[in-house]
Design a protein around this motif. Sequence first.
Motif, PDB file in Angstrom:
ATOM      1  N   ARG A   1      36.710   3.196   0.437  1.00 53.71           N
ATOM      2  CA  ARG A   1      35.627   3.725  -0.048  1.00 53.71           C
ATOM      3  C   ARG A   1      34.362   3.998   0.836  1.00 53.71           C
ATOM      4  NH1 ARG A   1      34.401  -0.718  -2.141  1.00 53.71           N
ATOM      5  NH2 ARG A   1      32.451  -0.920  -0.944  1.00 53.71           N
ATOM      6  N   SER A   2      34.074   3.040   1.478  1.00 56.72           N
ATOM      7  CA  SER A   2      32.894   3.319   2.357  1.00 56.72           C
ATOM      8  C   SER A   2      33.002   4.420   3.487  1.00 56.72           C
ATOM      9  CB  SER A   2      32.726   2.091   3.449  1.00 56.72           C
ATOM     10  OG  SER A   2      33.818   1.813   4.346  1.00 56.72           O
ATOM     11  N   VAL A   3      34.291   4.721   4.110  1.00 52.96           N
ATOM     12  CA  VAL A   3      34.633   5.678   4.768  1.00 52.96           C
ATOM     13  C   VAL A   3      34.639   7.224   4.244  1.00 52.96           C
ATOM     14  CG1 VAL A   3      36.189   6.762   6.412  1.00 52.96           C
ATOM     15  CG2 VAL A   3      35.811   4.386   6.553  1.00 52.96           C
ATOM     16  N   LEU A   4      35.266   7.223   3.093  1.00 56.71           N
ATOM     17  CA  LEU A   4      35.356   8.430   2.239  1.00 56.71           C
ATOM     18  C   LEU A   4      34.125   8.805   1.618  1.00 56.71           C
ATOM     19  CD1 LEU A   4      38.923   8.155   0.541  1.00 56.71           C
ATOM     20  CD2 LEU A   4      38.180   9.529   2.660  1.00 56.71           C
ATOM     21  N   LEU A   5      33.281   8.018   1.304  1.00 52.51           N
ATOM     22  CA  LEU A   5      32.168   8.080   0.404  1.00 52.51           C
ATOM     23  C   LEU A   5      31.077   8.755   1.509  1.00 52.51           C
ATOM     24  CD1 LEU A   5      31.825   5.807  -2.467  1.00 52.51           C
ATOM     25  CD2 LEU A   5      32.820   8.147  -2.441  1.00 52.51           C
ATOM     26  N   GLU A   6      30.945   8.151   2.519  1.00 55.44           N
ATOM     27  CA  GLU A   6      30.102   8.701   3.816  1.00 55.44           C
ATOM     28  C   GLU A   6      30.626   9.916   4.262  1.00 55.44           C
ATOM     29  OE1 GLU A   6      26.844   8.591   6.423  1.00 55.44           O
ATOM     30  OE2 GLU A   6      27.526   7.017   4.789  1.00 55.44           O
ATOM     31  N   ALA A   7      31.712  10.272   4.362  1.00 52.93           N
ATOM     32  CA  ALA A   7      32.230  11.582   4.711  1.00 52.93           C
ATOM     33  C   ALA A   7      31.831  12.687   3.843  1.00 52.93           C
ATOM     34  CB  ALA A   7      33.840  11.601   5.212  1.00 52.93           C
ATOM     35  N   ARG A   8      32.072  12.178   2.578  1.00 52.11           N
ATOM     36  CA  ARG A   8      31.502  12.894   1.422  1.00 52.11           C
ATOM     37  C   ARG A   8      30.182  13.541   1.355  1.00 52.11           C
ATOM     38  NH1 ARG A   8      30.276  14.063  -3.875  1.00 52.11           N
ATOM     39  NH2 ARG A   8      31.560  15.401  -5.163  1.00 52.11           N
ATOM     40  N   LYS A   9      29.258  12.875   1.843  1.00 55.57           N
ATOM     41  CA  LYS A   9      27.747  13.193   2.112  1.00 55.57           C
ATOM     42  C   LYS A   9      27.608  14.284   3.092  1.00 55.57           C
ATOM     43  CE  LYS A   9      26.235   8.362   1.722  1.00 55.57           C
ATOM     44  NZ  LYS A   9      25.399   7.331   2.359  1.00 55.57           N
ATOM     45  N   PHE A  10      28.543  14.540   4.007  1.00 58.93           N
ATOM     46  CA  PHE A  10      28.301  15.813   4.905  1.00 58.93           C
ATOM     47  C   PHE A  10      28.837  16.771   4.517  1.00 58.93           C
ATOM     48  CE2 PHE A  10      28.307  11.947   7.698  1.00 58.93           C
ATOM     49  CZ  PHE A  10      27.531  12.262   8.785  1.00 58.93           C
ATOM     50  N   THR A  11      29.705  17.105   3.578  1.00 59.72           N
ATOM     51  CA  THR A  11      30.199  18.299   3.154  1.00 59.72           C
ATOM     52  C   THR A  11      30.128  18.328   1.748  1.00 59.72           C
ATOM     53  OG1 THR A  11      32.484  16.960   3.126  1.00 59.72           O
ATOM     54  CG2 THR A  11      31.857  18.165   4.719  1.00 59.72           C
ATOM     55  N   ASN A  12      29.086  17.843   1.074  1.00 60.87           N
ATOM     56  CA  ASN A  12      28.878  18.077  -0.178  1.00 60.87           C
ATOM     57  C   ASN A  12      27.669  19.434  -0.711  1.00 60.87           C
ATOM     58  OD1 ASN A  12      28.748  17.772  -3.171  1.00 60.87           O
ATOM     59  ND2 ASN A  12      27.600  16.147  -3.118  1.00 60.87           N
ATOM     60  N   PRO A  13      28.289  20.548  -1.023  1.00 57.83           N
ATOM     61  CA  PRO A  13      27.111  21.526  -1.440  1.00 57.83           C
ATOM     62  C   PRO A  13      26.705  21.409  -2.729  1.00 57.83           C
ATOM     63  CG  PRO A  13      29.422  22.248  -1.825  1.00 57.83           C
ATOM     64  CD  PRO A  13      29.431  20.916  -1.182  1.00 57.83           C
ATOM     65  N   TRP A  14      26.849  20.274  -3.583  1.00 51.40           N
ATOM     66  CA  TRP A  14      26.285  20.251  -4.723  1.00 51.40           C
ATOM     67  C   TRP A  14      25.469  18.764  -4.604  1.00 51.40           C
ATOM     68  CZ3 TRP A  14      31.923  21.363  -5.380  1.00 51.40           C
ATOM     69  CH2 TRP A  14      32.048  22.670  -5.469  1.00 51.40           C
ATOM     70  N   PRO A  15      24.351  18.743  -4.271  1.00 48.78           N
ATOM     71  CA  PRO A  15      23.694  17.435  -4.288  1.00 48.78           C
ATOM     72  C   PRO A  15      23.429  16.795  -5.626  1.00 48.78           C
ATOM     73  CG  PRO A  15      22.284  19.080  -3.167  1.00 48.78           C
ATOM     74  CD  PRO A  15      23.423  19.858  -3.891  1.00 48.78           C
ATOM     75  N   ALA A  16      23.772  17.368  -6.700  1.00 57.79           N
ATOM     76  CA  ALA A  16      23.712  16.759  -8.143  1.00 57.79           C
ATOM     77  C   ALA A  16      24.924  15.926  -8.170  1.00 57.79           C
ATOM     78  CB  ALA A  16      23.602  17.776  -9.024  1.00 57.79           C
ATOM     79  N   THR A  17      26.182  16.143  -7.613  1.00 56.99           N
ATOM     80  CA  THR A  17      27.299  15.339  -7.731  1.00 56.99           C
ATOM     81  C   THR A  17      27.571  14.163  -6.768  1.00 56.99           C
ATOM     82  OG1 THR A  17      28.642  17.157  -6.839  1.00 56.99           O
ATOM     83  CG2 THR A  17      28.201  17.359  -8.882  1.00 56.99           C
ATOM     84  N   VAL A  18      26.745  13.335  -6.506  1.00 60.24           N
ATOM     85  CA  VAL A  18      26.641  12.379  -5.587  1.00 60.24           C
ATOM     86  C   VAL A  18      27.782  11.256  -6.105  1.00 60.24           C
ATOM     87  CG1 VAL A  18      25.297  10.652  -4.272  1.00 60.24           C
ATOM     88  CG2 VAL A  18      24.508  12.889  -4.989  1.00 60.24           C
ATOM     89  N   TRP A  19      28.567  10.822  -5.379  1.00 61.37           N
ATOM     90  CA  TRP A  19      29.293   9.686  -5.626  1.00 61.37           C
ATOM     91  C   TRP A  19      28.711   8.430  -5.005  1.00 61.37           C
ATOM     92  CZ3 TRP A  19      35.182  11.711  -4.904  1.00 61.37           C
ATOM     93  CH2 TRP A  19      35.279  12.764  -5.916  1.00 61.37           C
TER      94      TRP A  19
END
Length: 261
Positions: free
Chosen positions: A113-131
Amino acid sequence: MSTSLVIAVLSSLMGSGLVQPICTPRDFHNAFGNSIQGDNEFIAKAIFDDYAEQVQAINSGETENADTTPSQQLAIELQRATEADMLFDELLSSLSVINNDIEWRTSIANLRRSVLLEARKFTNPWPATVWVDVPSITTVPDSVLFQIDTFLLNNIDKDRTERFMASVLQLGGNVLKCKAYEKQSMQRWGEYLDIIAPYIDEEVAAALYPQLNTGEEVQRIANWIYKNSNDTKIHESVSKQLAIWNTIKKKQNAARLWSTD
């Protein structure tokens, strides 16, 4: 999604200099802590060292040249991210063989969880869909940890691919297809929200809604869910989140007024 957001995603990827997802020694230690002892420590360290060497090989590879277009660069980064994710999956799979007790399985879930959610921050073009990584902010039962883990196992690969593809399409001007990806992203966000909803307090809500200052994006998300979902539980969850958001907004406004007095 705007082109400026896509460029920001690409700049973030290039600026970090590291492929994502990546498990650092700190991530590893934070997840397992004192649960690695005796023979387990030797085996786990050997597994992690092998993983680190392979990740370094990806990071050392050529990632761009002067003739690479932004769309081509995004394709390269997707390939690197896919390779890194496969290595991370192999790391977790190897670690899971060492032990099968609840503490060990919880540590693996926490690491994923910690690694994948941190990685997602770098490549999320939709700031509204934060996990949001809720367990890192507030205490949740083990059952919720494993619910989140299952959600990630079922969704993260498709989510990653669609985030990159949507960015490429946006750069190419294919707004219609990009919107289709955005809709699917919102649906996944709604599923994740349903898992974490009982544990959303003001601190979690502040991370969940990164554009609290305007409120426009928050309301847009709520309206989209009301329109596209018939799930009563999700509607109730959204109403609860809006109430929390309104509370935070009022406190922010009060704080600003106080600071100007």
